[in-house]
Design a protein around this motif. Sequence first.
Motif, PDB file in Angstrom:
ATOM      1  N   THR A  50      51.748 -50.953   8.656  1.00  0.00           N
ATOM      2  CA  THR A  50      52.366 -49.722   9.146  1.00  0.00           C
ATOM      3  C   THR A  50      53.850 -49.959   9.427  1.00  0.00           C
ATOM      4  O   THR A  50      54.623 -49.007   9.480  1.00  0.00           O
ATOM      5  CB  THR A  50      51.667 -49.182  10.418  1.00  0.00           C
ATOM      6  OG1 THR A  50      51.743 -50.159  11.443  1.00  0.00           O
ATOM      7  CG2 THR A  50      50.224 -48.800  10.125  1.00  0.00           C
TER       8      THR A  50
ATOM      9  N   THR B 134      45.793 -53.405   7.290  1.00  0.00           N
ATOM     10  CA  THR B 134      46.291 -52.035   7.240  1.00  0.00           C
ATOM     11  C   THR B 134      47.219 -51.749   8.419  1.00  0.00           C
ATOM     12  O   THR B 134      48.278 -51.136   8.249  1.00  0.00           O
ATOM     13  CB  THR B 134      45.109 -51.040   7.209  1.00  0.00           C
ATOM     14  OG1 THR B 134      44.301 -51.331   6.062  1.00  0.00           O
ATOM     15  CG2 THR B 134      45.583 -49.610   7.136  1.00  0.00           C
ATOM     16  N   ALA B 135      46.844 -52.215   9.591  1.00  0.00           N
ATOM     17  CA  ALA B 135      47.688 -52.013  10.776  1.00  0.00           C
ATOM     18  C   ALA B 135      49.024 -52.740  10.639  1.00  0.00           C
ATOM     19  O   ALA B 135      50.074 -52.200  10.994  1.00  0.00           O
ATOM     20  CB  ALA B 135      46.951 -52.484  12.029  1.00  0.00           C
TER      21      ALA B 135
ATOM     22  N   ARG C 191      50.940 -48.890   0.155  1.00  0.00           N
ATOM     23  CA  ARG C 191      50.073 -48.975   1.337  1.00  0.00           C
ATOM     24  C   ARG C 191      48.938 -47.968   1.261  1.00  0.00           C
ATOM     25  O   ARG C 191      47.807 -48.258   1.653  1.00  0.00           O
ATOM     26  CB  ARG C 191      50.895 -48.789   2.613  1.00  0.00           C
ATOM     27  CG  ARG C 191      51.886 -49.929   2.827  1.00  0.00           C
ATOM     28  CD  ARG C 191      52.803 -49.666   3.975  1.00  0.00           C
ATOM     29  NE  ARG C 191      53.690 -48.548   3.649  1.00  0.00           N
ATOM     30  CZ  ARG C 191      54.723 -48.189   4.380  1.00  0.00           C
ATOM     31  NH1 ARG C 191      54.987 -48.841   5.512  1.00  0.00           N
ATOM     32  NH2 ARG C 191      55.500 -47.195   4.035  1.00  0.00           N
TER      33      ARG C 191
ATOM     34  N   ARG D 272      45.056 -48.921   1.109  1.00  0.00           N
ATOM     35  CA  ARG D 272      44.142 -48.357   2.113  1.00  0.00           C
ATOM     36  C   ARG D 272      42.963 -47.657   1.445  1.00  0.00           C
ATOM     37  O   ARG D 272      41.817 -47.840   1.827  1.00  0.00           O
ATOM     38  CB  ARG D 272      44.901 -47.374   3.019  1.00  0.00           C
ATOM     39  CG  ARG D 272      44.031 -46.727   4.097  1.00  0.00           C
ATOM     40  CD  ARG D 272      44.758 -45.584   4.794  1.00  0.00           C
ATOM     41  NE  ARG D 272      45.321 -44.598   3.890  1.00  0.00           N
ATOM     42  CZ  ARG D 272      44.620 -43.669   3.220  1.00  0.00           C
ATOM     43  NH1 ARG D 272      43.316 -43.620   3.332  1.00  0.00           N
ATOM     44  NH2 ARG D 272      45.228 -42.796   2.427  1.00  0.00           N
TER      45      ARG D 272
ATOM     46  N   ASP E 272      57.252 -50.674   8.189  1.00  0.00           N
ATOM     47  CA  ASP E 272      57.950 -50.579   6.903  1.00  0.00           C
ATOM     48  C   ASP E 272      58.639 -51.879   6.520  1.00  0.00           C
ATOM     49  O   ASP E 272      58.676 -52.251   5.352  1.00  0.00           O
ATOM     50  CB  ASP E 272      58.981 -49.452   6.933  1.00  0.00           C
ATOM     51  CG  ASP E 272      58.345 -48.079   6.970  1.00  0.00           C
ATOM     52  OD1 ASP E 272      57.159 -47.955   6.614  1.00  0.00           O
ATOM     53  OD2 ASP E 272      59.051 -47.124   7.361  1.00  0.00           O
TER      54      ASP E 272
END
Length: 188
Positions: A82, A78-79, A4, A8, A84
């Motif tokens: 978050t 990206t959100a 991640r 990002r 997992d």
Amino acid sequence: MDVRDLDRRAIEATGRIVDTLTDEQLAAPTPCPRWRVRDVVAHMTDNKRRLLTALTGSAPEPGDDVRADFRIAATALTAAFTEDSLLTASYELLGIEYNAAVALFVHFADTLVHGWDIGTAIGQDVRLSEDLVQAALKGISRWPDDGTIWGKDGLFGEKLPVAEDATPQEKLLATTGRSPQWTPASTS
């Protein structure tokens, strides 16, 4: 390193280039045969939308500006990651079931390399972050060379030869089907 974080950072680096694109630059040729800058940005955005839709059931709708669409889809992706649990969700890639972490790695490598594509297309001397290049090379080298990953119908272009003493960035570009020496003038 967490995939991640890799993704990002690739989105941020490529997004900085996308954010600077003028309307005229969107029509520039790129190292991706048959694609202009606009097409590459739209491709990256479509990849984000497909990944979001497959994993969350929804994605931002496209708008009138590929630059804004890129940012909106990138923020949503990206959100979403978050969470997992999303990393272990099932995802089909080239007819094979993987977990979403693998799909996100492919997204990371694609975004990183396409950042070079669009930056180079508009005349920038793009230097990719060394640790991102190393991570992409390490992950990509694990893929089988069986015709499903590289080539016309694969995830990346046909591998190109590269000198033994090439830089890691040059090796990554050649591995993903790009000539490290490509310039906009070389398409004339």
